[in-house]
Design a protein around this motif. Structure first.
Motif, short mmCIF file in Angstrom:
data_model
loop_
_atom_site.label_atom_id
_atom_site.label_comp_id
_atom_site.label_asym_id
_atom_site.label_seq_id
_atom_site.Cartn_x
_atom_site.Cartn_y
_atom_site.Cartn_z
N SER A 198 -1.50 -29.74 8.02
CA SER A 198 -0.14 -30.13 8.49
C SER A 198 0.08 -29.11 9.58
O SER A 198 -0.51 -28.13 9.83
CB SER A 198 1.00 -29.76 7.31
N THR A 199 0.92 -29.54 10.60
CA THR A 199 1.49 -28.66 11.68
C THR A 199 2.79 -27.76 11.31
O THR A 199 3.17 -26.91 11.87
CB THR A 199 1.92 -29.55 12.86
N SER A 200 3.25 -27.90 10.03
CA SER A 200 4.19 -27.38 9.67
C SER A 200 3.89 -25.99 9.15
O SER A 200 2.67 -25.73 8.88
CB SER A 200 4.98 -27.90 8.35
N ASN A 201 5.01 -25.09 8.87
CA ASN A 201 4.58 -23.80 8.30
C ASN A 201 3.83 -23.71 6.97
O ASN A 201 4.20 -24.54 5.97
CB ASN A 201 6.08 -22.96 8.12
N GLU A 202 2.85 -22.72 6.86
CA GLU A 202 1.98 -23.02 5.75
C GLU A 202 2.62 -22.38 4.41
O GLU A 202 2.84 -23.19 3.25
CB GLU A 202 0.88 -21.64 5.86
N LYS A 203 3.83 -21.63 4.49
CA LYS A 203 4.68 -21.58 3.15
C LYS A 203 5.47 -22.67 2.83
O LYS A 203 5.43 -23.03 1.73
CB LYS A 203 5.59 -20.27 3.60
N ALA A 204 5.95 -23.43 3.99
CA ALA A 204 6.67 -24.92 3.51
C ALA A 204 5.82 -25.68 2.76
O ALA A 204 5.97 -26.30 1.81
CB ALA A 204 7.19 -25.22 4.88
N VAL A 205 4.49 -25.97 3.51
CA VAL A 205 3.53 -26.71 2.86
C VAL A 205 3.10 -26.34 1.50
O VAL A 205 3.06 -27.04 0.40
CB VAL A 205 2.19 -27.12 3.84
N SER A 206 3.15 -25.17 1.19
CA SER A 206 2.50 -24.58 -0.09
C SER A 206 3.78 -25.03 -1.16
O SER A 206 3.28 -25.24 -2.12
CB SER A 206 2.16 -23.14 0.09
N ALA A 207 4.88 -24.81 -0.72
CA ALA A 207 5.82 -24.95 -1.65
C ALA A 207 6.01 -26.23 -2.07
O ALA A 207 6.19 -26.57 -3.26
CB ALA A 207 7.45 -24.65 -0.92
N ILE A 208 5.78 -27.31 -1.12
CA ILE A 208 5.97 -28.78 -1.42
C ILE A 208 4.71 -29.10 -2.55
O ILE A 208 4.78 -29.60 -3.06
CB ILE A 208 5.68 -29.60 -0.13
#
Length: 319
Positions: A198-208
């Motif tokens: 993903s191009t999204s922030n790693e923390k946000a993706v990990s949270a999902i």
């Protein structure tokens, strides 16, 4: 004149698909036909210099979530998912809301409505999105003026936005899209690598992944996100990094995306790509996709499964 063989992909299913559901199938990298899934047939094309004829083939592919994948079936080496719009339809009521709340808290006088944010999504990456917007419309009065300070300013906005977004995810206010958990479980049970790119922030993706897919699945899923590569989608760098890290050939990977820029990244990496349309991407151009569905789906509304993903790796020819 001898007819030229054109590679085709066939699809059918033992699952009770809804009659209105349709899938776009890829033909020879250029030509698409829209085929109702309720027909469960394959259209094969023969071309010559003077004529084009269409014949029907009843060659069928089983595509049932409840059916076990036999040892002789072709499986991908890796199943790679985009995050936003694929795992969760996060953009309109997740990321956009978090951006706007950040802008409000920082008193920037900026608000992104639904239509505007849809246009901004054509730019990969939240920091890149904000920078492009400010460059076009003018930087806020309380923003710095030097290039380096503006980079730091945008980074601070993005960090704040990510924290707000993660709070939404932790409260489980945004659900997984239908069929996501099913397809991941099928892949993991068959020893297929699973990753989120993903191009999204790693923390946000990990949270999902952690909060919505659960810790047991999360520990088996690798995440490639944010600034892990210098160039974001539509550049293929993130998918090539995933293949290299997982130790698999790009040509043995199947990507699940929802956007045209994600599709371009996957195909640029030499991978098969299935599109599952999301709220913002339904009208985008997916002519280069290997297949297009409205969603993955759980039975009884399943659209495709791991066996179908594997079938994309098998080239079939009609003489």
């Amino acid at each position: 004149m001898a007819a030229t063989a054109i590679s085709i992909i066939s699809i059918s299913s033992s699952s009770p698909f809804t009659p209105k559901s349709q899938c776009f199938l890829k033909h020879n990298n250029k030509l698409h036909h829209q085929i109702p899934l309720s027909s469960f047939t394959t259209t094969a094309l023969k071309t010559s210099k003077t004529t084009t004829t269409t014949t029907l083939s009843t060659r069928r592919l089983s595509c049932s979530a409840s059916a076990s994948v036999s040892s002789s079936s072709t499986l991908p080496s890796a199943l790679l998912f985009d995050c936003d719009g694929v795992l969760v339809d996060t953009e309109k009521d997740g990321h956009r809301i978090s951006f706007n709340q950040t802008f409000q808290e920082r008193e920037l006088g900026v608000a992104w409505d639904v239509e505007l944010y849809g246009e901004l999504l054509k730019i990969g990456g939240g920091k890149e999105r904000m920078t492009a917007y400010f460059n076009k419309t003018g930087w806020p009065a309380n923003a710095p003026t030097s290039e380096q300070e503006r980079k730091e300013f945008v980074a601070s906005l993005h960090k704040q936005k990510t924290e707000l977004f993660m709070a939404l995810i932790e409260k489980k206010l945004l659900p997984l899209r239908p069929g996501v958990a099913k397809l991941i479980d099928q892949a993991l049970s068959q020893g297929v690598h699973v990753a989120v790119c993903s191009t999204s922030n790693e923390k946000a993706v990990s949270a999902i992944v952690s909060f919505l897919l659960g810790p047991e699945r999360a520990e088996k899923i690798q995440i490639f996100a944010g600034d892990v590569v210098p160039r974001k989608k539509p550049d293929p760098a993130i998918y090539l990094l995933a293949a290299s890290t997982l130790g698999v050939e790009p040509s043995r990977c199947v990507v699940v995306e929802d956007s045209a820029i994600g599709l371009a990244a996957a195909k640029g990496a030499g991978m098969k790509c299935i599109i599952t349309k999301s709220g913002y991407t339904a009208d985008e151009d997916f002519v280069d996709a290997d297949a297009v569905f409205d969603f993955i789906g759980d039975p009884p509304e399943e659209r495709f499964d791991l066996a179908f993903c594997g079938s994309l790796l098998e080239k079939q020819y009609v003489s």
